[in-house]
Design an enzyme around this catalytic site. Sequence first.
Site, PDB file in Angstrom:
ATOM      1  N   GLU A   9      26.740 150.723  21.217  1.00 43.33           N
ATOM      2  CA  GLU A   9      25.310 150.758  20.857  1.00 43.33           C
ATOM      3  C   GLU A   9      24.438 151.492  21.860  1.00 43.33           C
ATOM      4  O   GLU A   9      23.522 152.210  21.486  1.00 43.33           O
ATOM      5  CB  GLU A   9      24.732 149.335  20.720  1.00 43.33           C
ATOM      6  CG  GLU A   9      25.179 148.591  19.508  1.00 43.33           C
ATOM      7  CD  GLU A   9      26.154 147.505  19.879  1.00 43.33           C
ATOM      8  OE1 GLU A   9      26.131 146.481  19.247  1.00 43.33           O
ATOM      9  OE2 GLU A   9      26.945 147.705  20.814  1.00 43.33           O
ATOM     10  N   ASP A  96      28.816 145.526  19.553  1.00 45.04           N
ATOM     11  CA  ASP A  96      28.885 144.111  19.938  1.00 45.04           C
ATOM     12  C   ASP A  96      29.685 143.299  18.929  1.00 45.04           C
ATOM     13  O   ASP A  96      29.774 143.669  17.748  1.00 45.04           O
ATOM     14  CB  ASP A  96      27.471 143.532  20.071  1.00 45.04           C
ATOM     15  CG  ASP A  96      26.750 144.058  21.304  1.00 45.04           C
ATOM     16  OD1 ASP A  96      27.423 144.583  22.206  1.00 45.04           O
ATOM     17  OD2 ASP A  96      25.506 143.954  21.353  1.00 45.04           O
ATOM     18  N   ASP A  98      29.093 140.423  17.582  1.00 43.72           N
ATOM     19  CA  ASP A  98      28.398 139.525  16.669  1.00 43.72           C
ATOM     20  C   ASP A  98      28.147 140.214  15.333  1.00 43.72           C
ATOM     21  O   ASP A  98      28.549 141.353  15.118  1.00 43.72           O
ATOM     22  CB  ASP A  98      27.086 139.022  17.291  1.00 43.72           C
ATOM     23  CG  ASP A  98      26.166 140.168  17.708  1.00 43.72           C
ATOM     24  OD1 ASP A  98      26.417 141.322  17.307  1.00 43.72           O
ATOM     25  OD2 ASP A  98      25.198 139.908  18.449  1.00 43.72           O
ATOM     26  N   GLU A 100      25.460 141.444  13.990  1.00 36.71           N
ATOM     27  CA  GLU A 100      24.645 142.656  14.074  1.00 36.71           C
ATOM     28  C   GLU A 100      25.512 143.837  14.506  1.00 36.71           C
ATOM     29  O   GLU A 100      25.402 144.936  13.968  1.00 36.71           O
ATOM     30  CB  GLU A 100      23.495 142.440  15.067  1.00 36.71           C
ATOM     31  CG  GLU A 100      22.247 143.225  14.775  1.00 36.71           C
ATOM     32  CD  GLU A 100      21.533 142.772  13.510  1.00 36.71           C
ATOM     33  OE1 GLU A 100      20.891 143.642  12.886  1.00 36.71           O
ATOM     34  OE2 GLU A 100      21.629 141.593  13.137  1.00 36.71           O
ATOM     35  N   TYR A 322      29.156 138.538  27.430  1.00 39.11           N
ATOM     36  CA  TYR A 322      28.176 138.744  26.348  1.00 39.11           C
ATOM     37  C   TYR A 322      27.157 137.612  26.328  1.00 39.11           C
ATOM     38  O   TYR A 322      27.506 136.442  26.442  1.00 39.11           O
ATOM     39  CB  TYR A 322      28.909 138.827  25.009  1.00 39.11           C
ATOM     40  CG  TYR A 322      28.057 139.348  23.886  1.00 39.11           C
ATOM     41  CD1 TYR A 322      27.387 140.565  24.002  1.00 39.11           C
ATOM     42  CD2 TYR A 322      27.912 138.614  22.705  1.00 39.11           C
ATOM     43  CE1 TYR A 322      26.606 141.056  22.968  1.00 39.11           C
ATOM     44  CE2 TYR A 322      27.139 139.099  21.660  1.00 39.11           C
ATOM     45  CZ  TYR A 322      26.481 140.317  21.801  1.00 39.11           C
ATOM     46  OH  TYR A 322      25.704 140.801  20.778  1.00 39.11           O
ATOM     47  N   ARG A 324      24.814 136.727  23.990  1.00 33.60           N
ATOM     48  CA  ARG A 324      24.401 136.037  22.768  1.00 33.60           C
ATOM     49  C   ARG A 324      25.547 135.153  22.312  1.00 33.60           C
ATOM     50  O   ARG A 324      26.474 135.602  21.653  1.00 33.60           O
ATOM     51  CB  ARG A 324      24.013 137.055  21.686  1.00 33.60           C
ATOM     52  CG  ARG A 324      22.768 137.845  22.042  1.00 33.60           C
ATOM     53  CD  ARG A 324      22.297 138.750  20.922  1.00 33.60           C
ATOM     54  NE  ARG A 324      21.167 139.545  21.383  1.00 33.60           N
ATOM     55  CZ  ARG A 324      21.263 140.767  21.899  1.00 33.60           C
ATOM     56  NH1 ARG A 324      22.459 141.336  22.016  1.00 33.60           N
ATOM     57  NH2 ARG A 324      20.195 141.424  22.307  1.00 33.60           N
ATOM     58  N   HIS A 370      34.102 132.922  21.349  1.00 26.27           N
ATOM     59  CA  HIS A 370      33.129 133.372  22.333  1.00 26.27           C
ATOM     60  C   HIS A 370      33.202 132.483  23.561  1.00 26.27           C
ATOM     61  O   HIS A 370      33.679 131.361  23.511  1.00 26.27           O
ATOM     62  CB  HIS A 370      31.713 133.303  21.751  1.00 26.27           C
ATOM     63  CG  HIS A 370      31.476 134.332  20.693  1.00 26.27           C
ATOM     64  ND1 HIS A 370      30.258 134.467  20.087  1.00 26.27           N
ATOM     65  CD2 HIS A 370      32.287 135.254  20.129  1.00 26.27           C
ATOM     66  CE1 HIS A 370      30.324 135.448  19.193  1.00 26.27           C
ATOM     67  NE2 HIS A 370      31.553 135.913  19.199  1.00 26.27           N
TER      68      HIS A 370
END
Length: 902
Positions: A9, A96, A98, A100, A322, A324, A370
């Site tokens: 990203e 990432d 997740d 998104e 990470y 989140r 995670h």
Amino acid sequence: MANALVIVESPTKAKKIAEYLGAGFTVESSIGHVRDLPRNAADVPKAYKGEKWARTGIDVDNGFKPLYVENADKKDHIRLLKSLLKDADELYLATDEDREGEAIAWHLIEVLNPQVPVKRMVFHEITEKAIQSALASPRELDRKMVDAQEARRILDRLYGYEVSPVLWKKVMPQLSAGRVQSVGTRLVVERERERMAFIAASYWDIKGTFAATEGDTREFSAALAQIDGVRLASGRDFNDDGSLSRDDVVVLDEAGATTLVDDLEGVPYEVRSRESKPYRRRPAAPFITSTFQQEAGRKLGLSSAMAMRAAQGLYEKGYITYMRTDSTTLSDTALEAAKSTILERYGDDFYPADGPRLYTKKSKNAQEAHEAIRPAGDTFKTPDQVAGEVPISEARVYELIWKRTVASQMTDCTGETVQLRLGAASAGGKDVEFNATGTVIQHRGFREVYEESKEAARNDDPAADDDDERRLPPLQQGDAARAAGPLEFDGHETQPPSRFTEASLVKRLEELGVGRPSTYASIIGTIQDRGYVWKKGSAMVPSFTAFSVVNVMEGHFPNLVDYAFTAKMEDDLDKIAGGSEFAEPWLTRFYFGEGGDGEPGLKEKVSTRLPDIDARAVNTIPLGMSEDGKPVVARVGRYGPYVQLGDSENADENSTASIPDDIPPDELSLEKAMEYLSQPKEGRILGQDPETGMDIYAKAGRFGPYVQVGTFEEFDGTDEKPKTESLFSTMTLEDVTFEDALRLLSLPRTVGADPADGEVITVQNGRYGPYLKKGKDSRSLQTEEQLFTITLDECLKILAEPKRGRGQVAKPPLREMGPDPESGKDMIVKDGRFGPYVTDGEYNASLRKGDTVEELTVDRAAELLADRRAKGPAKKAKKKAAKKKKSAKKKAAKKKAAKKKA
């Protein structure tokens, strides 16, 4: 030689990963999302403009098929990615891990249409080992996660596009509603309502300093605990309406406290009991996103957005995992790294004898794949090692994460808590007992590294207030004691529920199951950006407009702001990501309803309930009744909030008054409203203008106080308007005099003519401050008083100097704030064209509603600058795209004109 293209990203992430992959790999960033639903009508492709669903970009009658368009500011970058892909024989999507990130990867496939093998590469830390491991074990794109993200995006678009127009019609234009932002706004409004309804109760207490009469005469403090065997009431024993919540307590008033203190003078005390019990505190779990944001707010003074920006920077540079996540799990590698750190720095006594501490997940939706937020790698870099390599804000955040992670694996803090009860009989015959508590820490354990903030600790354990070490003398039951000084009595008032801070709002959202780790910061940012919430210090204050919006939603769309319903939607999205729910039927139920006698869908709710909404009712907050029995209310109008006396039928223009922008709703009392209403609408008459004979008024206006000659009625039928002049910044409406008004109204003043060309020079007060003018040339003046004192020679001297930008007169700073925790640059508060602002020399950020020059803190100044810094690139990109679009339009128009001419 093989050549693989790796897309991530962000440019920072790309740079770091490229270091680990070396030759044979090209690493490039997508710079976030490459396409999305159309933002406005201009984004909709020509082929779809006639479609009835083009406004939303979602074909609800065709399986909720979304229309995606490439982001205007990404077209050049997409061309770059396509050209890089031509030379590649493999494509790795390393966005990432997740939803998104999964969605960005899918959109890249759709846009780039790769003709080479595509692999999904995931990792939760950017270290060489993690990157090489991810490269060796790629997976397929998880379409279920993409479906969940797409369903959320479609849901949010439909919610916003269907409900927002209701607010435009019933409250005011340009307002917005959102699935999670409306719930966040409701929470803040509900808390303010509680504060508005709150009735304070008063109570008194007595404290004293005591000591043993012999032996160890060390002094200690104690507080009155009971009178005649009944416990003394404290703040927690009262309801929000001021009444007592229980019958088994006694309330001490001022008279009673005064009498009791007098009656206790010189009386002997005896230790009636000594109770000791073991003291033990366990370390907190490693950070998940929500607890990290809360502690960063409490300990470092960072907003949620600032905390996440700093964490994002650390993650992309390879310093932390990470950020989140909703799992408190630590990997075996992390447990070993923490153990090594503890043994090396603190010794065997600080590592649990029974091995590593394992924390169970707190969030019901935590994903065990995670990890918690922790320092990256097999060994943890120390805060000192990181400090010189990253910005100050990131270094502070790394230290917080390092301490929390290491502390989570350390031994408990242990000791002993002792409670003494001292009894006495007063001269008035009252039996009293004072209570003293002391704690002795015998082993500091995890506290050697990290102490959770008091507020957080208190939420987990009400006894946390007793955590501070206080040693009591070794008094035993039956020992004599004395007051070491006069007893002190003090009055208290119960306090209304505290307003939410960003940290406590994140905690509440998490408790309710509203939002997810990736959305907490954006929820808080959105409700502030929309003007629904503003900050007074660190407290979040709802605007009057927020009350109107919540009234509409609660009264007519209750499900959409119901906490359980919103949390269920989050759970449903998790089910879609897990494959146990499907997006299309779920969206159908939400938008079209259950069918039959079930819950109607969003479409029906919006279309059928609009006529039922009474705009006046939803925009009204009752404040009470005036002395003559008329209702007094606060209302939200097209031009902002105002107070009104009387109902709508009896109200006239003299029955309303504007509410100042900076007053919190709970401070708008009936008395305050009547004060605003008592100020005459036409202003205070200062005297008569010697030239016209008309009255001169001092008035409050939208842009500040001013003086005015005559009224608009007196100028009816003429081309003229009443002459007005703004008050100087040193003047107030209450204190401005007739002489002040005459001086102000004498402006603009003609200073004289320039001898060189005969052109007249004038001075006047403008929207951006005092200035002089000669023809089209104007220069700012340093002070308002110069408007009356500056001479022709001084004007000529200013005009001879190089011209500065408007407002760039060298004014002394209003305040020097010290270094910015993020950039290290000095922060200064200055007075600008649009009011005070804070600058670090590179970025300027205006002070916002609720901020004052005097009360601005270093953390708040840094937050304003960080927010401005974050929005800078997006603003530039938007400007560039708009400029490009304008240029393309011009070219097309020229081409069309030339073709027509030919």
